[in-house]
Design an enzyme around this catalytic site. Structure first.
Site, PDB file in Angstrom:
ATOM      1  CG  LEU A  26      48.800  42.969  33.133  1.00 23.84           C
ATOM      2  CD1 LEU A  26      47.492  42.973  32.704  1.00 23.84           C
ATOM      3  CD2 LEU A  26      49.548  42.470  32.402  1.00 23.84           C
ATOM      4  CD  GLU A  56      43.413  35.679  28.586  1.00 24.86           C
ATOM      5  OE1 GLU A  56      44.021  36.377  30.013  1.00 24.86           O
ATOM      6  OE2 GLU A  56      44.216  34.692  28.477  1.00 24.86           O
ATOM      7  CE  LYS A  58      44.033  45.252  33.740  1.00 25.96           C
ATOM      8  NZ  LYS A  58      43.401  46.297  35.030  1.00 25.96           N
ATOM      9  NE  ARG A  79      48.950  41.950  41.991  1.00 22.77           N
ATOM     10  CZ  ARG A  79      49.220  43.407  41.680  1.00 22.77           C
ATOM     11  NH1 ARG A  79      48.480  44.075  41.846  1.00 22.77           N
ATOM     12  NH2 ARG A  79      50.240  43.722  40.878  1.00 22.77           N
ATOM     13  CD  GLU A 116      41.221  40.679  38.149  1.00 25.41           C
ATOM     14  OE1 GLU A 116      39.499  40.259  38.795  1.00 25.41           O
ATOM     15  OE2 GLU A 116      41.606  40.870  38.448  1.00 25.41           O
TER      16      GLU A 116
HETATM   17  S1  IVH Z   1      47.579  38.198  33.274  1.00 26.16           S
HETATM   18  C1  IVH Z   1      51.780  38.435  33.259  1.00 26.16           C
HETATM   19  N1  IVH Z   1      44.725  38.245  32.326  1.00 26.16           N
HETATM   20  O1  IVH Z   1      44.965  42.764  36.350  1.00 26.16           O
HETATM   21  C2  IVH Z   1      50.030  38.481  33.370  1.00 26.16           C
HETATM   22  N2  IVH Z   1      45.509  39.672  34.348  1.00 26.16           N
HETATM   23  O2  IVH Z   1      48.621  43.785  36.712  1.00 26.16           O
HETATM   24  C3  IVH Z   1      49.219  38.817  34.786  1.00 26.16           C
HETATM   25  N3  IVH Z   1      43.620  41.043  35.428  1.00 26.16           N
HETATM   26  O3  IVH Z   1      45.368  42.797  39.347  1.00 26.16           O
HETATM   27  C4  IVH Z   1      48.651  39.141  34.517  1.00 26.16           C
HETATM   28  N4  IVH Z   1      42.027  40.549  33.878  1.00 26.16           N
HETATM   29  O4  IVH Z   1      44.067  40.289  37.942  1.00 26.16           O
HETATM   30  C5  IVH Z   1      45.737  39.046  33.391  1.00 26.16           C
HETATM   31  N5  IVH Z   1      42.592  38.087  31.366  1.00 26.16           N
HETATM   32  C6  IVH Z   1      43.862  38.673  32.634  1.00 26.16           C
HETATM   33  C7  IVH Z   1      43.215  39.490  33.494  1.00 26.16           C
HETATM   34  C8  IVH Z   1      44.603  40.131  34.265  1.00 26.16           C
HETATM   35  C9  IVH Z   1      42.287  40.563  34.947  1.00 26.16           C
HETATM   36  C10 IVH Z   1      43.746  41.969  36.688  1.00 26.16           C
HETATM   37  C11 IVH Z   1      44.845  40.785  37.320  1.00 26.16           C
HETATM   38  C12 IVH Z   1      45.757  41.859  38.564  1.00 26.16           C
HETATM   39  C13 IVH Z   1      45.923  42.959  37.145  1.00 26.16           C
HETATM   40  C14 IVH Z   1      47.472  43.023  36.664  1.00 26.16           C
END
Ligand code: IVH
Length: 254
Positions: A26, A56, A58, A79, A116
């Site tokens: 992100l 949401e 994070k 991942r 996660e």
């Molecule tokens: S969406 C296309 N939603 O953030 C978007 N990621 O750099 C993909 N993460 O390690 C990610 N909470 O696991 C998304 N509500 C959330 C999230 C989330 C944590 C983490 C994800 C990854 C990192 C993305």
């Protein structure tokens, strides 16, 4: 019982899994101005006056992907570098909030659920009490405890650790009918299939909505059941996400 979910012998090492759909990073925003700039880029890219966003927390855990074929959990992976991760299927099978079988008339033939794995704060405290009582090393924080628990070569150890899974999206997915128009709709469907989601989700409009959500979560942060390291904003309409596309390894839409 989580021990009933342990399959096979201890893993000699984790195999590699090539993600059918990459697990992206992100882009970050560290100020209200940067959040406003994100909204401006989305509006300009879409030619819209106002954009709706799914917001949401994070999660501060470990990103994983769960693959279901005909409703059966067949593979779970970390991942990794976003393109290839580690096969932690046997360990994930011990996590009770990860369904081993999905039921319902509209479960797609192929479904990858992204989310996660983490430890709730109260479970982390209890685990550390147990570690202390047993004269074992305490964990520094819930994230480290979750990471250490997931990457065990022996799934029986993972089975004794209080891990939870929260979903935040999908990767590879076969046709579902009716096809969801919005991310928020897809999330409701995941909830219906039995996946835990953050209760603190919201759909908001425009930059005022983004900043309002940030403030609201900031006020709630200390009382949340889990650690977070920010909030995530996603353009809610899938067709708009497609239009915005990606830059390098991160989507322009989130
Ligand atoms: S969406 C296309 N939603 O953030 C978007 N990621 O750099 C993909 N993460 O390690 C990610 N909470 O696991 C998304 N509500 C959330 C999230 C989330 C944590 C983490 C994800 C990854 C990192 C993305």
């Amino acid at each position: 019982s989580p021990t009933q979910r342990v399959g096979g012998a201890a893993l000699p090492e984790f195999g590699q899994v090539a993600h059918a759909v990459p697990m992206l990073s992100l882009n970050n925003a560290f100020s209200a101005e940067e959040a406003a700039a994100f909204d401006r880029r989305c509006r300009e890219g879409l030619g819209k006056e106002t954009v709706d966003y799914a917001c949401e927390p994070k999660f501060d855990g470990l990103a994983i992907t769960l693959r279901y074929e005909n409703g059966v959990f067949v593979q779970g992976a970390t991942r990794g570098d976003g393109f290839t991760g580690e096969d932690v299927t046997q360990n994930l099978r011990t996590v009770r909030s990860i369904l081993l079988r999905l039921t319902g008339p509209d479960v797609p033939e192929v479904l990858e659920v992204r989310g996660e794995v983490l430890m709730l704060r109260r479970d982390f405290e209890r685990l550390n009490e147990r570690q202390r009582a047993g004269g074992e090393k305490e964990f520094a924080n819930p994230r480290n405890a979750a990471a250490g628990s997931l990457r065990q070569l022996d799934p029986k150890i993972t089975a004794r650790r209080p891990l939870r899974f929260f979903a935040y999206g999908v990767g590879d997915i076969a046709a579902v009918s009716p096809a969801p128009t919005f991310h928020s709709e897809m999330m409701e469907r995941l909830a219906r299939w039995g996946f835990p989601l953050a209760a603190e989700r919201a759909v908001v409009q425009g930059v005022a909505g983004l900043l309002g959500y940030y403030d609201k979560i900031g006020a709630q942060r200390r009382g949340l059941r889990y650690d977070i390291d920010g909030v995530v904003y996603k353009v809610n309409r899938f067709a708009d996400q497609e239009i915005l596309g990606h830059v390098a390894r991160a989507p322009r839409f989130a």
